[in-house]
Scaffold this motif. Structure first.
Motif, PDB file in Angstrom:
ATOM      1  N   ARG A  82       0.829  -1.208   0.000  1.00 23.01           N
ATOM      2  CA  ARG A  82       0.000   0.000   0.000  1.00 23.01           C
ATOM      3  C   ARG A  82       0.863   1.258   0.000  1.00 23.01           C
ATOM      4  O   ARG A  82       0.563   2.234  -0.697  1.00 23.01           O
ATOM      5  N   LYS A 140     -17.704  -8.498   8.146  1.00 23.46           N
ATOM      6  CA  LYS A 140     -16.811  -7.453   8.634  1.00 23.46           C
ATOM      7  C   LYS A 140     -17.512  -6.746   9.786  1.00 23.46           C
ATOM      8  O   LYS A 140     -18.616  -6.251   9.577  1.00 23.46           O
ATOM      9  N   ILE A 194     -13.339  -6.124   4.134  1.00 21.72           N
ATOM     10  CA  ILE A 194     -13.909  -6.438   2.824  1.00 21.72           C
ATOM     11  C   ILE A 194     -12.792  -6.892   1.885  1.00 21.72           C
ATOM     12  O   ILE A 194     -12.874  -7.945   1.260  1.00 21.72           O
ATOM     13  N   GLU A 195     -11.745  -6.084   1.798  1.00 24.82           N
ATOM     14  CA  GLU A 195     -10.585  -6.487   0.994  1.00 24.82           C
ATOM     15  C   GLU A 195      -9.794  -7.542   1.775  1.00 24.82           C
ATOM     16  O   GLU A 195      -9.902  -7.623   2.995  1.00 24.82           O
TER      17      GLU A 195
HETATM   18  P1  XMP Z   1     -11.988  -2.787   4.102  1.00 24.63           P
HETATM   19  O1  XMP Z   1     -11.157  -3.753   3.344  1.00 24.63           O
HETATM   20  O2  XMP Z   1     -11.178  -1.939   5.065  1.00 24.63           O
HETATM   21  O3  XMP Z   1     -12.583  -1.788   3.016  1.00 24.63           O
HETATM   22  O4  XMP Z   1     -13.141  -3.443   4.789  1.00 24.63           O
HETATM   23  C1  XMP Z   1     -13.659  -0.910   3.204  1.00 24.63           C
HETATM   24  C2  XMP Z   1     -13.907  -0.176   1.890  1.00 24.63           C
HETATM   25  O5  XMP Z   1     -12.785   0.658   1.570  1.00 24.63           O
HETATM   26  C3  XMP Z   1     -12.215   0.279   0.320  1.00 24.63           C
HETATM   27  N1  XMP Z   1     -10.755   0.432   0.482  1.00 24.63           N
HETATM   28  C4  XMP Z   1     -10.036   1.481   0.018  1.00 24.63           C
HETATM   29  N2  XMP Z   1     -10.415   2.554  -0.704  1.00 24.63           N
HETATM   30  N3  XMP Z   1      -8.167   3.309  -0.741  1.00 24.63           N
HETATM   31  C5  XMP Z   1      -9.465   3.455  -1.090  1.00 24.63           C
HETATM   32  O6  XMP Z   1      -9.782   4.444  -1.762  1.00 24.63           O
HETATM   33  C6  XMP Z   1      -7.732   2.258  -0.002  1.00 24.63           C
HETATM   34  O7  XMP Z   1      -6.565   2.154   0.310  1.00 24.63           O
HETATM   35  C7  XMP Z   1      -8.719   1.296   0.389  1.00 24.63           C
HETATM   36  N4  XMP Z   1      -8.654   0.137   1.089  1.00 24.63           N
HETATM   37  C8  XMP Z   1      -9.914  -0.384   1.123  1.00 24.63           C
HETATM   38  C9  XMP Z   1     -12.672  -1.150   0.092  1.00 24.63           C
HETATM   39  O8  XMP Z   1     -12.683  -1.506  -1.284  1.00 24.63           O
HETATM   40  C10 XMP Z   1     -14.061  -1.105   0.700  1.00 24.63           C
HETATM   41  O9  XMP Z   1     -14.980  -0.508  -0.188  1.00 24.63           O
END
Ligand code: XMP
Length: 527
Positions: A310, A519, A524-525
């Motif tokens: 990242r 979650k 999610i990712e």
């Molecule tokens: P997670 O994986 O944290 O993701 O449950 C929640 C939402 O955020 C998106 N996501 C990101 N969006 N930059 C972004 O603009 C990022 O680094 C990033 N990481 C996760 C993910 O797709 C989901 O919609």
């Protein structure tokens, strides 16, 4: 240089003369209340719970809603309200904690008994009143509280009850103050939207004039005024927010806008082409596509750890964007798709609540200090409003309803080391997942759907031969806010079709798994 805060104040002055304030006492539902109010075509802002009566008077709202909150009104840390607000003659609706505060403020001591109550309760209206106009004699409502009012304070009368909560709603006898022990803003409360509509139209006398079309016109005028003859830069990601910003700017200033799309090699199948095509047909502005695939992939080579990936992507993106932006002559402004929830959660709104929620890891975004003045025309909008605005501006449904895609792109879905051939495999599998979900008519119902390539090989058999190949996981979730999410209950037949197609059509994959984690605790990712 104009600060983001000054920008917001200017814009909010222009937005609408008729507004309602939501005082936030720490409720998880404050934003939802604001959205529900706006659904009734009344502009609504979330403000700090300790806003002064003088400031409220200045803002001149037609109504005030006190949100719920996690504290008990009697606890030491209980967030307080300036009691003089009740004397302004502006209608007030207290929800849950907000109702208890109203009782406490206007009636002296309230006899609160601990009575934890969560879930659906049948609510009966006991006294006809404007708030419950059109509500049936009884309906299910959603309770979620620790304390409840046991006896009404002097000056109030109870107007609804449940079997376990004898005072489910109250009305003041001489002031325009109402209280609900339950949550009208959540969909589990039957006719909850009718109650809010009654508050806005019958009690606050709102004229319901807030329209996104007017908002777009106002923003276009503001952008023209702010920008003058300078150039504006806007990063395109393929997502709906940046597309709507670009559409607004392109309408406002045409070729004074340069959009930049960084192709980091981590985009989905045909994504670059889709964005470029849509851009050509729907915008009258310049689009610069930066081919930075090699730069990103060589920077990522050998890196496995998710956070390290990242960081590399975030830094490379900022460098690329800056280099490209430096080529645009007379560029003074940077347009960004910041939304209202980001503004509220970062504590940046002028009268808004202090930041309480940690900001999301925004890899793929830009830092504030790039040296440009910011234009953030969506700062006052919720996601669903941004989508509706996109449609009003004539954007294709395909773009408007696209699932969100993270800044680091496929890098966080291709687990382990990133390699071009793995990305190809992932792109093909991902395209099948999305195509089939669309074909089943379920794309709009799901919040995000995608494939993940796992660093796992397993044994299989194809024809008569033994295989030892890759595994693809399908991730498909339902969520409103992306803070919590549940896995989508996709029909088995659809999963079967996706699995068969991936294994038959995508080289190097012999196994497909469906991710059934919620979650939290999973995200999610996958990285
Ligand atoms: P997670 O994986 O944290 O993701 O449950 C929640 C939402 O955020 C998106 N996501 C990101 N969006 N930059 C972004 O603009 C990022 O680094 C990033 N990481 C996760 C993910 O797709 C989901 O919609």
């Amino acid at each position: 240089m104009t600060t983001a805060t000054e920008n917001t104040e200017n814009k909010q002055l222009a937005v609408s003369s008729e507004k309602v304030l939501v005082l936030d006492f720490g409720s998880q539902y404050a934003q939802l209340i604001a959205r529900r109010v706006r659904e009734n075509h009344v502009y609504c802002e979330i403000v700090r719970h300790d806003i002064t009566a003088e400031r409220v008077k200045e803002l001149a709202p037609k109504g005030i809603i006190l949100s719920g909150g996690p504290e008990s009104v009697y606890s030491e840390n209980a967030p307080k309200i300036d009691n003089r607000i009740f004397e302004l003659g502006i209608p007030v609706l207290g929800i849950c904690y907000g109702m208890q505060l109203a009782c406490q403020a206007l009636g002296g001591k309230v006899d609160n008994a601990p009575a934890r109550e969560y879930g659906r309760k049948n609510c009966r209206v006991t006294t006809a009143n404007d708030l419950f106009n059109g509500f049936p004699d009884a309906a299910d409502v959603w309770m979620s509280h620790g304390d409840q009012v046991q006896s009404v304070a002097a000056g109030f009368r109870p107007i609804a009850e449940t079997n376990t909560c004898p005072i489910a709603a109250i009305q003041h006898e001489s002031l325009p103050v109402y209280g609900l022990q339950f949550h009208p803003e959540v969909t589990h409360t039957e006719h909850g939207s009718k109650i809010l509509e009654n508050f806005l139209t019958r009690i606050c006398q709102c004229e319901q004039t807030w329209k996104l079309g007017d908002f777009a016109k106002e923003q276009i005028d503001l952008i023209r005024e702010q920008v003058g003859s300078a150039q504006v830069i806007c990063g395109l990601s393929g997502g709906v927010d940046s597309a709507v910003v670009a559409a607004l700017l392109s309408k406002a200033i045409g070729n004074q806008l340069t959009c930049i799309l960084v192709d980091n090699g981590l985009l989905r199948k045909s994504e670059k082409e889709t964005i470029v095509d849509a851009f050509k047909t729907q915008f009258r502005a310049d689009l610069e596509v930066v081919d930075a695939k090699d730069r990103f992939l060589s920077a990522l080579a050998g890196t496995i750890e998710p956070q390290a990936k990242r960081k590399i992507i975030g830094a490379a993106f900022i460098d690329c964007f800056q280099e490209e932006a430096a080529k645009v002559e007379n560029a003074k402004f940077l347009a960004q798709g910041t939304l209202y929830p980001d503004v509220i959660e970062s504590g940046a709104a002028p009268d808004g609540p202090a930041a309480t929620i940690k900001l999301h890891h925004n890899v793929g975004g830009l830092p504030d200090e790039l040296g440009f003045e910011l234009i953030e025309p969506l700062r006052d909008l919720f996601k669903d409003e941004v989508r509706r605005l996109g449609l009003e501006l004539g954007l294709d449904e395909e773009i408007v309803w696209r699932h969100p895609f993270p800044g680091p792109g496929l890098a966080v879905r291709c687990l382990g080391e990133i390699q071009e051939d793995k990305l190809e495999t992932l792109r093909d599998a991902d395209a099948i997942v999305v195509d089939e979900i669309k074909a089943a008519g379920l794309y709009r119902e799901t919040a995000q759907a995608f494939a993940v390539l796992l660093p796992v090989q397993s044994v299989g058999v194809m024809g008569d031969a033994r295989t030892y190949e890759n595994t693809v996981a399908i991730r498909c979730v339902d969520t409103d806010d992306f803070m919590t999410a549940d896995w989508s209950r996709l029909p088995y037949d659809l999963l079967a079709k996706i699995s068969t197609r991936i294994i038959n059509e995508v080289n190097g994959v012999n196994r497909v798994a469906y991710d059934i984690s919620t979650k939290p605790p999973a995200t999610i990712e996958w990285e």
